[in-house]
Motif scaffolding. Structure first.
Motif, short mmCIF file in Angstrom:
data_model
loop_
_atom_site.label_atom_id
_atom_site.label_comp_id
_atom_site.label_asym_id
_atom_site.label_seq_id
_atom_site.Cartn_x
_atom_site.Cartn_y
_atom_site.Cartn_z
N LYS A 1 0.85 -1.20 0.00
CA LYS A 1 0.00 0.00 0.00
C LYS A 1 0.88 1.24 0.00
O LYS A 1 0.68 2.17 -0.77
N ARG A 2 1.86 1.26 0.90
CA ARG A 2 2.74 2.42 1.01
C ARG A 2 3.48 2.69 -0.28
O ARG A 2 3.60 3.82 -0.72
N LYS A 3 3.98 1.62 -0.89
CA LYS A 3 4.73 1.79 -2.14
C LYS A 3 3.83 2.36 -3.23
O LYS A 3 4.22 3.26 -3.97
N ILE B 1 12.29 -0.51 9.32
CA ILE B 1 11.11 -0.86 10.10
C ILE B 1 9.86 -0.69 9.23
O ILE B 1 9.06 -1.58 9.07
N LYS B 2 9.71 0.50 8.63
CA LYS B 2 8.62 0.74 7.68
C LYS B 2 9.18 1.64 6.61
O LYS B 2 9.99 2.51 6.91
N SER B 3 8.73 1.50 5.38
CA SER B 3 9.21 2.45 4.39
C SER B 3 8.24 3.61 4.37
O SER B 3 7.10 3.47 3.94
N VAL C 1 3.37 3.12 16.08
CA VAL C 1 2.25 4.02 16.35
C VAL C 1 1.08 3.64 15.45
O VAL C 1 -0.03 3.37 15.90
N GLU C 2 1.34 3.64 14.15
CA GLU C 2 0.30 3.24 13.19
C GLU C 2 0.18 1.72 13.21
O GLU C 2 1.12 1.01 13.56
N TRP C 3 -0.99 1.26 12.79
CA TRP C 3 -1.20 -0.19 12.80
C TRP C 3 -0.60 -0.87 11.57
O TRP C 3 -0.43 -2.07 11.54
P1 XMP Z 1 5.18 4.49 13.34
O1 XMP Z 1 3.89 3.86 12.93
O2 XMP Z 1 6.29 4.23 12.38
O3 XMP Z 1 4.90 6.05 13.29
O4 XMP Z 1 5.55 4.18 14.76
C1 XMP Z 1 5.76 7.03 13.78
C2 XMP Z 1 5.21 8.35 13.31
O5 XMP Z 1 5.34 8.46 11.89
C3 XMP Z 1 4.07 8.62 11.29
N1 XMP Z 1 4.10 7.83 10.06
C4 XMP Z 1 4.33 8.33 8.83
N2 XMP Z 1 4.54 9.58 8.40
N3 XMP Z 1 4.73 8.82 6.16
C5 XMP Z 1 4.72 9.82 7.07
O6 XMP Z 1 4.90 10.97 6.67
C6 XMP Z 1 4.51 7.53 6.52
O7 XMP Z 1 4.53 6.63 5.69
C7 XMP Z 1 4.30 7.28 7.92
N4 XMP Z 1 4.08 6.15 8.63
C8 XMP Z 1 3.96 6.52 9.94
C9 XMP Z 1 3.07 8.11 12.31
O8 XMP Z 1 1.80 8.70 12.11
C10 XMP Z 1 3.73 8.53 13.60
O9 XMP Z 1 3.52 9.88 13.85
#
Ligand code: XMP
Length: 511
Positions: free
Chosen positions: A295-297, A340-342, A508-510
């Motif tokens: 989805k992100r990609k 961890i996440k892209s 933070v996000e699911w």
């Molecule tokens: P996570 O879920 O990685 O989130 O613990 C940490 C912070 O980053 C935000 N977040 C994103 N911000 N693009 C963004 O600009 C993204 O793809 C993305 N993924 C998470 C999230 O809302 C939290 O504030």
């Protein structure tokens, strides 16, 4: 010349925190990967001090990051942290060993001996450890300045050469006197003045881009979130009319968000703003996709395509601007930290881009620093202090397949939750609070009838850097009223749950 500290990065997850902690004490910190700067460049760079960061390696691995020992002879004070301590010991001729009793991890009591680094710090206190290797024999000229029950060298120093090192992590809040230790290093050892302020950043960034982007037309990806808003206003100051902001309405925004963004930037800031209605386009590309990274990609890629098209419509556009901030860079695995996440604005960039270059003016800043820059730029507090919203929007909060119906449900539930938190006067309590539409349906009863509706999860977290976060203890009454309003007002929701997981282990996000 601006007083500054070099954070020499050997690739660990805590590295950016070190820079942040230094900047908090009003000393500018610059992070440079160890393999991109030589001792000569360091000497010429005019650094007041150097911090060696931690890293996941063992100094005896040939593939581990090593550094030219000449750095110890520059006459610049150095603080080594974790792997940085082992590296310093190894470079100076000490001996490293692997702990026989295994790793030391978590809160550990450390007993300190007097040295400039520990001025005013109690003799015994709690520190955060995370290591397997340790310094077995300190190099000639060094003294052991701290021990724990399991670690014979929890810190060492050669005060004559202003070389200090600690096995624990003074940058994390679990180290009770970490802040004092960094303060001692910066002010006691490096003799910093501590006069760095955010307005220096604004002034020098505006000046830098005024020169770098002279005569260029810049296209800025505006999401309406804090980061891209601050980036846009900063660049607007630097290039004025030559900046065009493109706001892509991808259909993954919160309730009424698109209109708000349009109002603020077009009316209030008088910027060139193009609002692109790309809702259908995104939803059709996302149809049937359930895997979060995919989805992100897709979203990241589609964003770029839309910008390219808008850029072409505008005629010649040279530069694409993005609101990437430092945590995005680190979590997307730039440098040596593991992915961890892209984040869509970093890891998801497709290979072929139609622009000459990309500028990311906030790339080195942490979230709270970005907010400070925003206020400094005169952006209204209500916008700057807004909670962050991820680039992929509600796509990472609608779990599983994204459909119009699920998005509509989430938008309403999320708006209600936010209204309830705000109405209770708690909008500043969590750092971020939102609803998630889980992909679960569950059985409920309404009136006399059985229902089979969606489960909505509420999430609120407290953090100052988003690298780690705790779930917010919202008052039960607020959760109760949000739950009852959501189940009453949002058709097809039959259950509401509250997420009580911290980061780590969750994010933070699911998705
Ligand atoms: P996570 O879920 O990685 O989130 O613990 C940490 C912070 O980053 C935000 N977040 C994103 N911000 N693009 C963004 O600009 C993204 O793809 C993305 N993924 C998470 C999230 O809302 C939290 O504030």
């Amino acid at each position: 010349m601006q007083e500054k500290i070099l954070v020499l990065d050997f690739g660990g997850q805590y590295n950016m925190l070190i820079a942040r902690r230094v900047r908090e004490q009003h000393v500018y910190a610059e992070i440079r990967p160890y393999n991109r700067i030589t001792p000569d460049e360091i000497r010429e760079g005019g650094y007041r001090g150097i911090i060696f960061t931690g890293g996941p390696n063992s100094v005896y691995d040939s593939a581990s990051p090593h550094y030219d020992p000449a750095i110890l002879e520059l006459g610049i004070p150095i603080l080594g942290i974790c792997y940085g301590q082992q590296l310093m010991a190894w470079m100076a001729g000490g001996e490293i060993a692997s702990a026989e009793s295994g790793s030391e991890y978590g809160k550990v009591t450390v007993r300190l001996s007097p040295c400039a680094l520990f001025d005013g710090v109690p003799e015994s206190s709690v520190c955060w450890m995370s290591h397997t290797d340790y310094v077995k024999t300190v190099p000639v000229g060094f003294a052991v300045t701290a021990v724990t029950d399991n670690c014979p060298c929890a810190a060492m120093a050669d005060e004559a050469r202003a070389l200090y090192a600690v096995q624990f992590h003074p940058e994390v809040t679990h180290t009770a006197f970490g802040r004092e230790m960094l303060h001692n290093f910066l002010f006691g050892v490096c003799r910093c003045a501590g006069d760095w302020r955010m307005d220096d950043f604004v002034g020098s960034a505006v000046e830098k881009y005024r020169v770098q982007l002279a005569g260029k037309r810049v296209l800025c990806a505006l999401s309406g979130g804090v980061d891209s808003s601050v980036a846009a206003v900063l660049l607007h100051r630097a290039v004025g009319e030559r900046l065009t902001c493109v706001f892509v309405d991808h259909g993954l925004l919160r309730k009424d968000e698109g209109d708000l963004v349009e109002r603020v930037f077009r009316r209030q800031f008088n910027m060139n703003l193009i609002r692109v209605d790309a809702r259908e386009r995104f939803l059709s590309r996302l149809a049937g996709v359930t895997e979060p990274e995919k989805k992100r990609k897709i979203i990241g890629e589609e964003f770029i395509r839309v910008f390219e098209e808008e850029g072409r419509k505008l005629g010649h556009v040279d530069v694409l601007a993005q609101g990437t901030i430092y945590p995005d860079v680190i979590e997307s695995g730039a440098g040596d930290a593991s992915v961890i996440k892209s984040h869509h604005n970093v890891g998801g960039l497709p290979d072929v881009i139609d622009f000459e270059s990309i500028v990311e003016p906030l790339r080195d800043l942490f979230k709270d620093e970005v907010r400070a820059v925003g206020l400094e730029l005169g952006i209204p507090a209500e916008l700057v202090m807004r909670q962050p919203f991820p680039g992929p929007g509600l796509a990472v909060r609608v779990l599983g397949e994204i459909t119009e119906e699920k998005l509509a449900v989430l938008r309403e539930a999320d708006a209600i939750f936010r209204q309830e938190v705000d109405a209770a006067g708690l909008s500043d309590a969590p750092s971020q609070y939102f609803a998630v539409l889980t992909n679960n349906r569950s059985v409920g009863v309404m009136g006399d009838a059985r229902t089979y509706g969606w489960t909505v999860a509420l999430r609120a977290v407290t953090t100052d850097d988003f690298m780690t976060a705790d779930w917010t203890r919202l008052p039960f009454e607020v959760l109760a009223s949000a739950s009852s309003r959501i189940t009453n007002e949002v058709k097809s929701v039959s259950r509401v749950v509250y997420d009580i997981t911290s980061k780590p282990p969750a994010t933070v996000e699911w998705e």
